[in-house]
Design a protein around this motif. Structure first.
Motif, PDB file in Angstrom:
ATOM      1  N   GLU A 122       0.729  -1.177  -0.188  1.00 45.49           N
ATOM      2  CA  GLU A 122       0.086  -0.033   0.236  1.00 45.49           C
ATOM      3  C   GLU A 122       1.016   1.235   0.056  1.00 45.49           C
ATOM      4  O   GLU A 122       0.458   2.444  -0.561  1.00 45.49           O
ATOM      5  CB  GLU A 122      -1.007   0.102   1.132  1.00 45.49           C
ATOM      6  CG  GLU A 122      -2.202  -1.268   0.846  1.00 45.49           C
ATOM      7  CD  GLU A 122      -3.096  -1.193   1.960  1.00 45.49           C
ATOM      8  OE1 GLU A 122      -3.358  -0.397   2.537  1.00 45.49           O
ATOM      9  OE2 GLU A 122      -3.660  -2.338   2.054  1.00 45.49           O
ATOM     10  N   HIS A 123       2.080   1.077   0.776  1.00 45.26           N
ATOM     11  CA  HIS A 123       3.028   2.288   0.452  1.00 45.26           C
ATOM     12  C   HIS A 123       3.292   2.535  -0.885  1.00 45.26           C
ATOM     13  O   HIS A 123       3.758   3.556  -1.413  1.00 45.26           O
ATOM     14  CB  HIS A 123       4.330   2.002   1.298  1.00 45.26           C
ATOM     15  CG  HIS A 123       3.917   2.517   2.751  1.00 45.26           C
ATOM     16  ND1 HIS A 123       3.935   1.900   4.006  1.00 45.26           N
ATOM     17  CD2 HIS A 123       3.992   3.676   3.398  1.00 45.26           C
ATOM     18  CE1 HIS A 123       3.736   2.365   5.048  1.00 45.26           C
ATOM     19  NE2 HIS A 123       3.961   3.619   4.768  1.00 45.26           N
ATOM     20  N   LEU A 124       3.790   1.279  -1.722  1.00 44.00           N
ATOM     21  CA  LEU A 124       4.201   1.267  -3.083  1.00 44.00           C
ATOM     22  C   LEU A 124       3.070   2.140  -3.868  1.00 44.00           C
ATOM     23  O   LEU A 124       3.409   2.994  -4.863  1.00 44.00           O
ATOM     24  CB  LEU A 124       4.413  -0.154  -3.724  1.00 44.00           C
ATOM     25  CG  LEU A 124       5.525  -0.682  -2.883  1.00 44.00           C
ATOM     26  CD1 LEU A 124       5.729  -1.939  -3.741  1.00 44.00           C
ATOM     27  CD2 LEU A 124       6.882   0.088  -2.936  1.00 44.00           C
ATOM     28  N   ASP A 125       1.813   1.775  -3.816  1.00 45.99           N
ATOM     29  CA  ASP A 125       0.866   2.462  -4.355  1.00 45.99           C
ATOM     30  C   ASP A 125       0.946   4.004  -4.154  1.00 45.99           C
ATOM     31  O   ASP A 125       0.667   4.759  -4.952  1.00 45.99           O
ATOM     32  CB  ASP A 125      -0.589   1.977  -3.710  1.00 45.99           C
ATOM     33  CG  ASP A 125      -0.758   0.546  -4.195  1.00 45.99           C
ATOM     34  OD1 ASP A 125      -0.458   0.442  -5.319  1.00 45.99           O
ATOM     35  OD2 ASP A 125      -1.750  -0.039  -3.459  1.00 45.99           O
ATOM     36  N   LEU A 126       1.091   4.346  -2.776  1.00 42.31           N
ATOM     37  CA  LEU A 126       1.229   5.870  -2.247  1.00 42.31           C
ATOM     38  C   LEU A 126       2.251   6.567  -3.268  1.00 42.31           C
ATOM     39  O   LEU A 126       2.027   7.539  -3.790  1.00 42.31           O
ATOM     40  CB  LEU A 126       1.357   5.851  -0.666  1.00 42.31           C
ATOM     41  CG  LEU A 126       1.458   7.259  -0.077  1.00 42.31           C
ATOM     42  CD1 LEU A 126       0.008   8.160  -0.294  1.00 42.31           C
ATOM     43  CD2 LEU A 126       2.151   7.292   1.238  1.00 42.31           C
ATOM     44  N   ALA A 127       3.519   6.010  -3.257  1.00 41.67           N
ATOM     45  CA  ALA A 127       4.555   6.393  -3.864  1.00 41.67           C
ATOM     46  C   ALA A 127       4.318   6.493  -5.317  1.00 41.67           C
ATOM     47  O   ALA A 127       4.547   7.370  -5.942  1.00 41.67           O
ATOM     48  CB  ALA A 127       5.917   5.375  -3.606  1.00 41.67           C
ATOM     49  N   ALA A 128       3.823   5.554  -6.021  1.00 42.94           N
ATOM     50  CA  ALA A 128       3.466   5.649  -7.497  1.00 42.94           C
ATOM     51  C   ALA A 128       2.418   6.635  -7.704  1.00 42.94           C
ATOM     52  O   ALA A 128       2.545   7.237  -8.799  1.00 42.94           O
ATOM     53  CB  ALA A 128       2.866   4.118  -7.784  1.00 42.94           C
ATOM     54  N   GLU A 129       1.537   6.851  -6.951  1.00 35.71           N
ATOM     55  CA  GLU A 129       0.403   7.964  -7.297  1.00 35.71           C
ATOM     56  C   GLU A 129       1.048   9.081  -7.069  1.00 35.71           C
ATOM     57  O   GLU A 129       0.557  10.072  -7.895  1.00 35.71           O
ATOM     58  CB  GLU A 129      -0.822   7.631  -6.221  1.00 35.71           C
ATOM     59  CG  GLU A 129      -1.686   6.317  -6.556  1.00 35.71           C
ATOM     60  CD  GLU A 129      -2.805   5.989  -5.285  1.00 35.71           C
ATOM     61  OE1 GLU A 129      -2.747   6.764  -4.443  1.00 35.71           O
ATOM     62  OE2 GLU A 129      -3.222   4.807  -5.406  1.00 35.71           O
ATOM     63  N   HIS A 130       1.852   9.456  -6.310  1.00 37.55           N
ATOM     64  CA  HIS A 130       2.274  10.803  -5.888  1.00 37.55           C
ATOM     65  C   HIS A 130       3.735  10.980  -6.552  1.00 37.55           C
ATOM     66  O   HIS A 130       4.331  11.760  -6.380  1.00 37.55           O
ATOM     67  CB  HIS A 130       2.501  10.920  -4.732  1.00 37.55           C
ATOM     68  CG  HIS A 130       1.023  11.116  -3.892  1.00 37.55           C
ATOM     69  ND1 HIS A 130       0.549  12.233  -3.768  1.00 37.55           N
ATOM     70  CD2 HIS A 130       0.111  10.156  -3.159  1.00 37.55           C
ATOM     71  CE1 HIS A 130      -0.763  12.051  -3.299  1.00 37.55           C
ATOM     72  NE2 HIS A 130      -1.043  11.018  -3.157  1.00 37.55           N
ATOM     73  N   GLY A 131       4.159  10.039  -7.543  1.00 34.75           N
ATOM     74  CA  GLY A 131       5.500  10.207  -7.961  1.00 34.75           C
ATOM     75  C   GLY A 131       6.675  10.442  -7.123  1.00 34.75           C
ATOM     76  O   GLY A 131       7.718  11.180  -7.353  1.00 34.75           O
ATOM     77  N   GLN A 132       7.044   9.463  -5.943  1.00 36.19           N
ATOM     78  CA  GLN A 132       7.643   9.964  -4.827  1.00 36.19           C
ATOM     79  C   GLN A 132       8.879   8.695  -5.242  1.00 36.19           C
ATOM     80  O   GLN A 132       8.501   7.549  -5.428  1.00 36.19           O
ATOM     81  CB  GLN A 132       7.121   9.597  -3.674  1.00 36.19           C
ATOM     82  CG  GLN A 132       5.983  10.696  -3.354  1.00 36.19           C
ATOM     83  CD  GLN A 132       6.441  12.119  -2.954  1.00 36.19           C
ATOM     84  OE1 GLN A 132       7.561  12.025  -2.495  1.00 36.19           O
ATOM     85  NE2 GLN A 132       5.874  13.227  -3.642  1.00 36.19           N
ATOM     86  N   SER A 133       9.997   9.032  -4.802  1.00 34.17           N
ATOM     87  CA  SER A 133      11.062   8.262  -4.452  1.00 34.17           C
ATOM     88  C   SER A 133      10.921   7.308  -3.486  1.00 34.17           C
ATOM     89  O   SER A 133      10.101   7.920  -2.372  1.00 34.17           O
ATOM     90  CB  SER A 133      12.569   8.798  -4.246  1.00 34.17           C
ATOM     91  OG  SER A 133      12.805   9.509  -5.615  1.00 34.17           O
TER      92      SER A 133
END
Ligand SMILES: [Zn+2]
Lengths: 270, 91
Positions: A122-133
C-alpha cells in the motif's frame, strides 16, 4: 571531506550530535521515518512526528550548517496494526509538499509477515500515485535474506516504479548483488553488531566499484554510532583508495540519488 | 576491483586483529562447554552452537565468498512461493 549521511534518525539524537557531525564534515542528511521504540497509538501521533521531521529537525540541523531531508511512512513494526497503518498512509499526502520531503520511507519488512507485506504494497501505491522516490528498510539478521528477496519480488512486480528512484537499505554480502543487479540503489549501514562494519563495507565497495552504493550510520536511539560514515572514510584512506572513490560513495552518490526527488534543493558548500 | 593494497600488507595489518577474534571464538566455545558440564544446552541453544561450528567450517574453505556463505548459513530460507503461503495476491 564534506559528506552526506543518507540515513540517520536525528529525532533520537542530541544537539551535541549535530555539532559533532558538522565538525566531521557532514553537510546534509536524510532522516527516514521509523519506529520510536514503542507503538504509537493514533494518526495524530504520526502527524506530530511528521511535523517534527519536516519543521523541527531541519531547523535544528540548520543551526550547524547541515541540510536536513526526510522520508515519510509508517514503519514495518507498526504495520501489524493494519487499520492504523492505512489511516497514516491516507494522512501522509498532507506532508508531501513540505520542502525537505524526499519521498516515502523507510518502508519494508521486519519479520516478513502478511500484514507487513500488505502495508508495504500500500505504501508502493502511495509512492506511485504521488511520483515519490522510495527508501526501503530490509530486515535484520536471519530475516534479512528472505525479507530482501520478498521486497525485490514486490518491487519488480510493480511496473509503475522506477528502480532508479528506489534505495534498498541495509544491504550486506548476501543481498548486495541482487539489489544492484536488478537496477536499484543499495545502502550499507554501519552498525557493528547487527549489520556491517566499516571494514566489510569497504570490502563491498572494492568489489563493486561503488556504483549506486550509499553508506549510512542509521544512528538512532539504540546502540549506534552517528559518526560511522567518517569511520568509513578513514578506513578507505587507510587502504589507499582514491579520494574520488571516497567522495563518490559519501557525497556524489547520495546527491545523485536524492536529485531524483523533485523537492531536493541542495546548496553545496561554497 | 579497486583494491590498492597487496596481500602481504593486508596480512601484516590484520594479523593481530584476526588472531584476537579467533581467540575470542575459541574461548567462547570453551566457556560454553565448561558450563555444559553442569547442565546440558537446551534445544535452541544447541542448534545455535551447531551453527557456530558450521560457520567455522566455512572459514576453512578455499572459496572467495566466505563472508557471503556465512551470511547464508545464518539466514532463514527464501521460498519463491511466499505469496501463496502468506495469501498475498500478485500485482
Ligand atoms: Zn532507519
Amino acid at each position: 571531506m564534506d559528506y552526506i549521511d543518507p540515513h540517520i534518525h536525528m529525532v533520537s539524537r542530541t544537539t551535541d550530535d549535530y555539532a559533532t557531525l558538522a565538525r566531521m564534515g557532514c553537510v546534509a542528511m536524510s532522516e527516514p521515518a521509523f519506529w520510536a521504540g514503542y507503538d504509537r497509538g493514533s494518526v495524530d501521533g504520526f502527524r506530530d512526528y511528521f511535523r517534527q521531521l519536516t519543521e523541527t529537525e531541519p531547523a535544528r540541523a540548520a543551526q550547524y550548517g547541515i541540510q536536513h531531508f526526510t522520508w515519510l511512512c509508517i514503519n514495518a513494526k507498526e504495520a501489524e496494526n493494519v487499520q492504523l497503518s492505512r489511516d497514516v498512509i491516507a494522512m501522509i499526502p498532507e506532508f508531501l509538499d513540505k520542502p525537505n520531503v524526499l519521498g516515502i520511507g523507510e518502508i519494508g519488512l521486519n519479520k516478513n509477515t502478511k500484514n507487513e507485506a500488505t502495508i508495504f504494497l500500500e505504501h508502493l501505491d502511495l509512492a506511485a500515485e504521488h511520483g515519490q522516490s522510495i527508501l526501503i528498510h530490509t530486515p535484520h539478521l536471519e530475516d534479512k535474506y528472505q525479507g530482501t528477496r520478498m521486497i525485490l519480488d514486490m518491487l519488480c512486480d510493480d511496473k509503475r516504479l522506477d528502480r532508479d528512484r528506489i534505495l534498498v537499505d541495509h544491504v550486506e554480502e548476501h543481498t548486495i548483488g541482487e539489489v544492484l543487479d536488478r537496477g536499484f540503489w543499495g545502502g550499507m549501514t554501519l552498525y557493528p553488531v547487527t549489520k556491517c562494519t566499516p571494514e566489510r563495507a569497504v570490502d563491498m565497495i572494492e568489489q563493486t566499484g561503488g556504483e549506486r552504493l550509499l553508506v549510512n550510520s542509521a544512528g538512532d536511539w539504540g546502540p549506534s554510532k552517528p559518526t560511522a560514515v567518517p569511520d568509513l572514510i578513514f578506513e578507505m584512506r587507510r587502504r589507499g583508495l582514491s579520494e574520488s572513490l571516497i567522495r563518490k560513495v559519501v557525497y556524489d552518490n547520495p546527491l545523485e540519488f536524492f536529485s531524483k526527488s523533485k523537492q531536493f534543493n541542495f546548496t553545496p558548500r561554497g | 576491483m579497486t583494491n590498492v593494497r597487496n596481500g602481504d600488507q593486508i596480512v601484516a595489518e590484520s594479523f593481530l586483529e584476526v588472531r584476537a577474534k579467533l581467540l575470542e571464538v575459541a574461548a567462547t566455545l570453551d566457556r560454553i562447554d565448561r558450563a555444559c558440564e553442569t547442565a546440558p544446552l537446551d534445544e535452541p541453544a544447541k542448534s545455535k552452537r551447531e551453527l557456530l561450528i558450521e560457520a567455522t567450517k566455512i572459514l576453512l574453505s578455499d572459496e572467495p565468498s566466505r563472508a557471503e556463505q556465512l551470511q547464508q548459513l545464518f539466514s532463514r530460507k527464501y521460498d519463491t512461493d511466499w505469496r501463496q503461503q502468506l495469501g498475498i495476491t500478485e500485482a
